[in-house]
Design an enzyme around this catalytic site. Structure first.
Site, short mmCIF file in Angstrom:
data_model
loop_
_atom_site.label_atom_id
_atom_site.label_comp_id
_atom_site.label_asym_id
_atom_site.label_seq_id
_atom_site.Cartn_x
_atom_site.Cartn_y
_atom_site.Cartn_z
N ALA A 1 148.47 -51.73 -88.16
CA ALA A 1 148.74 -50.35 -87.73
C ALA A 1 147.49 -49.51 -87.51
CB ALA A 1 149.65 -49.68 -88.75
N ARG B 1 145.28 -53.07 -93.68
CA ARG B 1 144.53 -53.34 -94.91
C ARG B 1 143.81 -52.11 -95.46
NH1 ARG B 1 142.03 -58.94 -92.90
NH2 ARG B 1 141.64 -57.53 -91.19
N LYS C 1 141.32 -46.62 -61.17
CA LYS C 1 142.40 -47.54 -61.55
C LYS C 1 143.34 -47.75 -60.36
CE LYS C 1 145.79 -48.14 -65.25
NZ LYS C 1 145.37 -49.38 -65.86
N HIS D 1 149.63 -60.94 -67.22
CA HIS D 1 150.08 -59.79 -66.41
C HIS D 1 150.12 -60.17 -64.93
CE1 HIS D 1 149.60 -57.49 -69.97
NE2 HIS D 1 148.35 -57.11 -69.83
N HIS E 1 153.41 -56.15 -71.39
CA HIS E 1 153.93 -54.81 -71.08
C HIS E 1 154.07 -54.56 -69.58
CE1 HIS E 1 149.62 -53.84 -70.80
NE2 HIS E 1 149.95 -52.76 -70.14
N GLU F 1 140.55 -51.59 -62.85
CA GLU F 1 140.46 -50.54 -63.86
C GLU F 1 139.07 -49.92 -63.85
OE1 GLU F 1 142.64 -51.45 -67.71
OE2 GLU F 1 142.12 -53.43 -66.96
N ASP G 1 143.34 -51.26 -82.65
CA ASP G 1 143.19 -50.67 -81.33
C ASP G 1 144.52 -50.61 -80.55
OD1 ASP G 1 141.16 -49.96 -79.16
OD2 ASP G 1 142.26 -51.61 -78.22
N LEU G 2 145.24 -51.72 -80.55
CA LEU G 2 146.50 -51.78 -79.80
C LEU G 2 147.52 -50.80 -80.37
CD1 LEU G 2 148.29 -53.32 -77.71
CD2 LEU G 2 148.99 -54.77 -79.62
N ASP H 1 142.62 -62.34 -70.89
CA ASP H 1 143.21 -61.04 -71.19
C ASP H 1 144.30 -60.67 -70.17
OD1 ASP H 1 143.52 -58.50 -72.32
OD2 ASP H 1 141.97 -57.61 -71.06
C1 BG6 Z 1 146.10 -54.99 -71.58
C2 BG6 Z 1 144.73 -55.58 -71.51
O1 BG6 Z 1 147.05 -55.97 -71.86
O2 BG6 Z 1 146.40 -54.37 -70.33
C3 BG6 Z 1 143.72 -54.51 -71.19
O3 BG6 Z 1 144.43 -56.18 -72.78
C4 BG6 Z 1 144.10 -53.77 -69.94
O4 BG6 Z 1 142.42 -55.07 -71.05
C5 BG6 Z 1 145.54 -53.30 -70.01
O5 BG6 Z 1 143.23 -52.65 -69.83
C6 BG6 Z 1 145.99 -52.72 -68.67
O6 BG6 Z 1 147.27 -52.17 -68.84
P1 BG6 Z 1 147.72 -50.84 -68.12
O7 BG6 Z 1 149.14 -50.68 -68.47
O8 BG6 Z 1 146.85 -49.75 -68.66
O9 BG6 Z 1 147.47 -51.05 -66.66
#
Ligand code: BG6
Length: 493
Positions: free
Chosen positions: A23, A56, A350, A255, A194, A232, A26-27, A251
């Site tokens: 928690a 922790r 972006k 996606h 996501h 990005e 970063d994520l 990474d």
């Molecule tokens: C994440 C990656 O899954 O997706 C990141 O780990 C990336 O590196 C991000 O910046 C991009 O997602 P979004 O929704 O901001 O386009």
């Protein structure tokens, strides 16, 4: 208010406890906690719902609250008043020692207390926002404490959400998966990507299924090629260690492949889990396997020029921050149509978009003149959320000459549409509802690694060598990425 027509499906989240491991990471800070707050703010959270944060770090209640309000502000959310009070009223914190049996016993007791306090009956969603190497320890711990029991009915359930890249190689990913399966059944595992939860990505399928005019042309008879761009402006954002170990291909590959699949898979008979996944798998199964030399010949990797000067980056680092590649799909719909894909960090503003480029017109009036590709259908996912279709029309006036024009369909034009859930919010709702449709099956995870492995092997054989190019920050990547598509007589859009 716009009226919807025909088919309308709503997913309702079940009352539950949300348990977030990692928690303070970063994520959690950038995506998951803002999404949980968003669900409460938009009144999309279940009625009986609590959030147990686990990490922790030792945190007092005031420290926890100030941390939460700080990260919500950084995420651009206006966290104040009743909304904030409601959110904080649902949040509790537990300090973890992931390797201690006592910790898991204490966790079980705490969950029982929270269930009683919030009127939840042993329905728990465990989100593992921790490194994949720790998945096994945590799942073993919660299983041994009896927290993963799932009788398969709806009186109580336990589910695990895990994040890509699920490991650093096919072998590691399979080992991580095997570890998870010691504690949980596949039906309890929710592999999140996501991008599948993004509103405009979902619209790709909606548009294709509801408007036969598009899907009828979504094939090699009409489409010349497909382009996917995920650029990005951001760089490492404090994730140096992650990048140094993994690089951009690991990474982002999940996606990129999900975007390709949702764009190009055959339409499923229904949007239910099994139909949807079966079609997606058939699409992945139609992408021919390649040896590493063949895979590397159709790919470019690069690093932005200042990368090796970033704090914490090794002087000779070979981690890529940009990739571009081409692949084909060997099925009746797409045979012979190249898919060009690119993704990069620090590549200017972006930009996330999918474009289907239609074949050039063959009418006699254009004989001998190259007017490029006048018809391009584009789904803009970021920063705009719209669809555009470019075409050529007659220039108004006395002469018969042609001009390019673009038709645009803005995606969120009504106030209530702006309140739609974000990608993470949507996926959390789906997991709370027990719907795995938008989550990745183990086969998709394996395919991702099988697709990527020959490339990684080729790059590893030449670490930091001639095959790692550089590009200026703010540019569209290295010249070699442009050459990758230009040698086929096409250009990036
Ligand atoms: C994440 C990656 O899954 O997706 C990141 O780990 C990336 O590196 C991000 O910046 C991009 O997602 P979004 O929704 O901001 O386009």
């Amino acid at each position: 208010m716009t009226d919807t027509i025909g088919f309308c499906q709503e997913t309702r989240p079940d009352n539950c406890g949300f348990v977030l491991f990692g928690a303070t990471g970063d994520l959690a800070g950038k995506k998951i906690l803002p999404a949980l707050f968003g669900l409460c703010q938009k009144k999309l959270a279940p009625h009986n719902f609590y959030i147990l944060l686990i990490a922790r770090t030792a945190l007092t209640r005031p420290e926890l609250e100030s941390r939460l309000t700080g990260l919500l502000a950084r995420a651009g959310l206006s966290a104040e008043g009743d909304c904030l009070a409601d959110f904080l009223g649902r949040v509790e914190y537990l300090r973890a020692d992931y390797t201690s049996v006592d910790f898991y016993r204490g966790l079980a007791a705490r969950l029982d207390e929270l269930d009683a306090k919030h009127g939840v009956s042993k329905k728990r969603l465990f989100y593992l926002a921790i490194p994949p190497a720790a998945f096994g320890t945590v799942t073993d711990g919660i299983r041994d404490a009896g927290l993963l029991a799932d009788p398969g009915d709806c009186t109580c359930w336990s589910r695990l959400i895990i994040e890509k890249p699920y490991g650093a190689s096919l072998e590691r990913a399979c080992a991580v998966d095997a570890g998870l399966k010691q504690g949980a059944d596949e039906s309890q595992i929710y592999r999140i990507d996501h991008f599948t939860g993004k509103e405009t990505v979902q619209n790709v399928l909606a548009l294709r299924s509801a408007n036969s005019v598009f899907d009828e042309t979504w094939n090699s008879r009409c489409i010349d090629h497909v382009q996917i761009t995920v650029f990005e402006a951001l760089g490492l954002e404090g994730r140096t260690g992650f990048f140094e170990n993994l690089g951009l291909a690991r990474d982002m590959m999940s996606h990129l492949l999900q975007l390709a699949a949702i764009t190009a898979m055959d339409l499923p008979a229904s949007f239910r889990d099994t139909d949807f996944k079966a079609e997606k798998l058939r699409f992945f199964g139609s992408i021919p396997a390649r040896e590493r030399a063949a895979a590397a010949a159709c790919a470019v990797r690069a690093q932005y020029e200042g990368y090796r000067r970033e704090p914490g980056v090794a002087a000779g680092s070979a981690a890529e921050t940009f990739i571009a590649f081409r692949f084909f799909v060997d099925n009746d719909r797409w045979r012979g149509v190249p898919f060009y894909v690119r993704a990069g960090k620090k590549t200017g503003a972006k930009r996330t978009k999918i474009s289907l480029v239609y074949k050039k017109p063959e009418h006699g009036v254009f004989h001998g003149t190259d007017i490029g590709y006048p018809n391009v259908f584009t789904f803009n996912i970021h920063p705009e959320e719209d669809m555009t279709f470019s075409l050529i029309a007659k220039h108004p006036g006395p002469k018969l000459c042609f001009v390019p024009r673009t038709m645009r369909l803005g995606y969120r034009e009504h106030a209530e549409e702006a309140a739609a859930p974000t990608d993470y919010e949507r996926l959390l709702i789906e997991a709370m509802a027990g719907d795995q449709t938008l989550f990745l099956s183990v086969f998709e995870m394996q395919f991702m690694w099988e697709f990527l492995s020959p490339l990684l092997a080729a790059w590893q054989a030449d670490p930091g060598g001639g095959s790692l190019y550089t590009y200026p920050e703010g540019s569209d990547g290295p010249a070699q990425a442009a050459a990758l598509i230009e040698k086929d007589g096409r250009a990036w859009l």
